[in-house]
Design a protein around this motif. Structure first.
Motif, short mmCIF file in Angstrom:
data_model
loop_
_atom_site.label_atom_id
_atom_site.label_comp_id
_atom_site.label_asym_id
_atom_site.label_seq_id
_atom_site.Cartn_x
_atom_site.Cartn_y
_atom_site.Cartn_z
N SER A 130 0.81 -1.21 0.00
CA SER A 130 0.00 0.00 0.00
C SER A 130 0.85 1.27 0.00
CB SER A 130 -0.95 0.01 1.20
OG SER A 130 -0.23 -0.03 2.41
N ARG A 135 -2.55 -7.67 -9.16
CA ARG A 135 -3.58 -8.08 -8.20
C ARG A 135 -3.80 -7.01 -7.13
NH1 ARG A 135 -8.16 -10.03 -7.39
NH2 ARG A 135 -8.43 -11.33 -5.57
N VAL A 136 -2.73 -6.38 -6.66
CA VAL A 136 -2.85 -5.30 -5.67
C VAL A 136 -3.68 -4.16 -6.24
CG1 VAL A 136 -1.57 -3.56 -4.36
CG2 VAL A 136 -0.69 -5.89 -4.52
N GLU A 186 -5.90 -4.39 -8.67
CA GLU A 186 -7.28 -4.86 -8.83
C GLU A 186 -8.03 -4.83 -7.50
OE1 GLU A 186 -7.09 -8.76 -10.55
OE2 GLU A 186 -5.87 -8.05 -12.22
N ILE A 187 -7.42 -5.36 -6.45
CA ILE A 187 -8.07 -5.44 -5.14
C ILE A 187 -8.42 -4.06 -4.61
CG2 ILE A 187 -7.65 -6.01 -2.70
CD1 ILE A 187 -5.99 -8.41 -3.72
N THR A 188 -7.53 -3.10 -4.81
CA THR A 188 -7.74 -1.76 -4.26
C THR A 188 -8.56 -0.86 -5.18
OG1 THR A 188 -5.68 -0.94 -5.25
CG2 THR A 188 -5.55 -1.85 -2.99
#
Length: 125
Positions: A68, A99-100, A102-104
Motif C-alpha cells: 500500500s 492483483r494489488v 485490482e483489489i484496491t
C-alpha cells in the motif's frame, strides 16, 4: 536524462532507472516497492515532474512486489502529474502486482498497458 540506478546500502531491494523517451520519462522500478523502499521511487518521480515531464510511464515489468505504501507513491505521482496537465501510465505489470491494483481499485484510475511499447505508443496517457 539518465539517472542510472538509485539505491542505498541498506535498501538494495529496489533499484530505479529513469530515462527519457520522447516527451515521456520512463521510470523502471526493479525489486520490491514497500514501506522501506518507497522513497527510492518517490524521489525520481518527483524529480521528473520538477524537470517538466508531464507524462510518466512506469515500466513495472521488473517490479516483483508492491504494498500500500508503494501504491500511494504511484497515486501521489499521478495526482501531481495530472495537476501539471499530464498523467502516469503503468506498463507490464506482473500478476502479483496487478492483483494489488485490482483489489484496491487503483487499476481504474491509471491507464494500464500490457507492454512498455504499447504505453509509449499511446499518447493519450
Amino acid at each position: 536524462m539518465d539517472r542510472g540506478t538509485v539505491g542505498s546500502a541498506q535498501s538494495g531491494r529496489l533499484l530505479v532507472e529513469v530515462r527519457e523517451e520522447g516527451s515521456s520519462a520512463v521510470v523502471t522500478p526493479a525489486g520490491e516497492l514497500d514501506h522501506h523502499t518507497a522513497d527510492l521511487l518517490r524521489e525520481p518521480l518527483e524529480d521528473c515532474l520538477a524537470k517538466g515531464f508531464k507524462r510518466l510511464v512506469i515500466d513495472c515489468a521488473r517490479l516483483e512486489f508492491c504494498d500500500s505504501t508503494g501504491l500511494n507513491v504511484l497515486l501521489g505521482a499521478r495526482l501531481k502529474a495530472e495537476a501539471a496537465g499530464g498523467g502516469v501510465t503503468l506498463a507490464g505489470m506482473q500478476p502479483v502486482v496487478a492483483r494489488v491494483f485490482e483489489i484496491t481499485g487503483a487499476d481504474a484510475v491509471f491507464t494500464v498497458h500490457d507492454t512498455l511499447e504499447a504505453a509509449l505508443a499511446d499518447e493519450s496517457g
